[in-house]
Design a protein around this motif. Structure first.
Motif, PDB file in Angstrom:
ATOM      1  N   VAL A 116       0.825  -1.212   0.000  1.00  0.00           N
ATOM      2  CA  VAL A 116       0.000   0.000   0.000  1.00  0.00           C
ATOM      3  C   VAL A 116       0.857   1.258   0.000  1.00  0.00           C
ATOM      4  O   VAL A 116       1.617   1.519   0.939  1.00  0.00           O
ATOM      5  N   ASP A 117       0.765   2.014  -1.083  1.00  0.00           N
ATOM      6  CA  ASP A 117       1.238   3.399  -1.174  1.00  0.00           C
ATOM      7  C   ASP A 117       2.684   3.629  -0.723  1.00  0.00           C
ATOM      8  O   ASP A 117       2.993   4.677  -0.142  1.00  0.00           O
ATOM      9  N   TYR A 118       3.580   2.689  -1.009  1.00  0.00           N
ATOM     10  CA  TYR A 118       4.970   2.912  -0.610  1.00  0.00           C
ATOM     11  C   TYR A 118       5.648   3.785  -1.675  1.00  0.00           C
ATOM     12  O   TYR A 118       6.481   3.352  -2.451  1.00  0.00           O
ATOM     13  N   GLN A 119       5.234   5.050  -1.668  1.00  0.00           N
ATOM     14  CA  GLN A 119       5.622   6.029  -2.678  1.00  0.00           C
ATOM     15  C   GLN A 119       6.517   7.099  -2.064  1.00  0.00           C
ATOM     16  O   GLN A 119       6.478   7.358  -0.858  1.00  0.00           O
ATOM     17  N   ASN A 120       7.307   7.734  -2.922  1.00  0.00           N
ATOM     18  CA  ASN A 120       8.280   8.732  -2.469  1.00  0.00           C
ATOM     19  C   ASN A 120       7.682   9.781  -1.536  1.00  0.00           C
ATOM     20  O   ASN A 120       8.279  10.106  -0.511  1.00  0.00           O
ATOM     21  N   ASP A 121       6.516  10.323  -1.877  1.00  0.00           N
ATOM     22  CA  ASP A 121       5.951  11.388  -1.041  1.00  0.00           C
ATOM     23  C   ASP A 121       5.611  10.927   0.368  1.00  0.00           C
ATOM     24  O   ASP A 121       5.632  11.720   1.301  1.00  0.00           O
ATOM     25  N   PHE A 122       5.314   9.639   0.549  1.00  0.00           N
ATOM     26  CA  PHE A 122       5.005   9.127   1.882  1.00  0.00           C
ATOM     27  C   PHE A 122       6.248   8.687   2.651  1.00  0.00           C
ATOM     28  O   PHE A 122       6.162   8.406   3.849  1.00  0.00           O
TER      29      PHE A 122
ATOM     30  N   ILE B  25       1.607 -10.287  -6.188  1.00  0.00           N
ATOM     31  CA  ILE B  25       1.825  -8.989  -5.558  1.00  0.00           C
ATOM     32  C   ILE B  25       0.990  -7.940  -6.284  1.00  0.00           C
ATOM     33  O   ILE B  25       0.987  -7.879  -7.514  1.00  0.00           O
ATOM     34  N   ILE B  26       0.297  -7.137  -5.501  1.00  0.00           N
ATOM     35  CA  ILE B  26      -0.467  -6.005  -6.017  1.00  0.00           C
ATOM     36  C   ILE B  26       0.049  -4.752  -5.307  1.00  0.00           C
ATOM     37  O   ILE B  26       0.310  -4.777  -4.107  1.00  0.00           O
ATOM     38  N   PHE B  27       0.188  -3.681  -6.048  1.00  0.00           N
ATOM     39  CA  PHE B  27       0.581  -2.389  -5.499  1.00  0.00           C
ATOM     40  C   PHE B  27      -0.598  -1.435  -5.583  1.00  0.00           C
ATOM     41  O   PHE B  27      -1.295  -1.397  -6.605  1.00  0.00           O
ATOM     42  N   THR B  28      -0.834  -0.666  -4.516  1.00  0.00           N
ATOM     43  CA  THR B  28      -1.759   0.461  -4.623  1.00  0.00           C
ATOM     44  C   THR B  28      -0.910   1.722  -4.646  1.00  0.00           C
ATOM     45  O   THR B  28       0.165   1.770  -4.036  1.00  0.00           O
TER      46      THR B  28
ATOM     47  N   LEU C  32       0.032  -6.190 -10.729  1.00  0.00           N
ATOM     48  CA  LEU C  32      -1.104  -5.282 -10.857  1.00  0.00           C
ATOM     49  C   LEU C  32      -0.862  -4.036 -10.011  1.00  0.00           C
ATOM     50  O   LEU C  32      -0.297  -4.112  -8.913  1.00  0.00           O
ATOM     51  N   VAL C  33      -1.309  -2.897 -10.537  1.00  0.00           N
ATOM     52  CA  VAL C  33      -1.220  -1.620  -9.824  1.00  0.00           C
ATOM     53  C   VAL C  33      -2.603  -0.982  -9.848  1.00  0.00           C
ATOM     54  O   VAL C  33      -3.213  -0.855 -10.912  1.00  0.00           O
TER      55      VAL C  33
END
Length: 178
Positions: A8-14, A47-50, A94-95
């Protein structure tokens, strides 16, 4: 039957961007290890990414009015997956891009395939917002499929809300590994 990992949401902004926090940085290795473990399962692991996904009108949205910090603008660096996790994403994963906390599309996808999964595991950020929201969506879509969360693989910028979210997860029968 497959085992499913949802990142879940392991994105740069977080992690290091506009909403970044130390606890999120510390998740890079544990999340990477969980992804590798699912890769090692071969076809029995998925594996699925949100990805939290906003546009330039974010500040006009309901969320933007309550959290007035521009983040995860689609295509910007802050929207991209962070660090090693970005390198572990494969083209066939999947994303689900989501404009809010939980992903309705993820729920629809899982509901249609509920008989294909023996378990679901969640990792990522933010525990008390997007992680718990997507767990609720998943629980509604697949009520008989066990859900697991390793406390060492999720994080919040508020330790009290982290613990409260984990307690709520346990109350809805999520297996929280502490």
């Amino acid at each position: 039957m497959k085992k499913l990992l949802i990142v879940v949401d392991y994105q740069n902004d977080f992690v290091t961007g506009s909403l970044g926090f130390e606890e999120a940085i510390a998740l890079e290795e544990p999340i990477s290890e969980r992804i590798k473990a699912y890769r090692d399962m071969g076809e029995e692991g998925q594996i699925i990414f949100t990805m939290d996904t906003h546009d330039r009108h974010y500040m006009d949205s309901q969320e933007g009015k309550h959290l007035p910090v521009e983040h995860c603008i689609q295509g910007d660096d802050g929207w991209q997956l962070y660090g090693k996790v970005a390198g572990l994403k494969e083209n066939n994963d999947l994303v689900f891009s989501k404009p809010t906390f939980g992903s309705y599309e993820l729920g629809e996808y899982l509901h249609r395939r509920k008989d294909e999964y023996e378990s679901v595991e969640f990792v990522g950020v933010v525990t008390n917002i997007c992680v718990i929201s997507n767990i609720a969506v998943t629980k509604a879509a697949m009520p008989e499929v066990p859900i697991t969360v390793y406390a060492s693989c999720v994080a919040s910028n508020d330790p009290d809300l982290q613990e409260a979210a984990l307690a709520v997860m346990e109350s809805v029968h999520v297996d929280v590994k502490r």
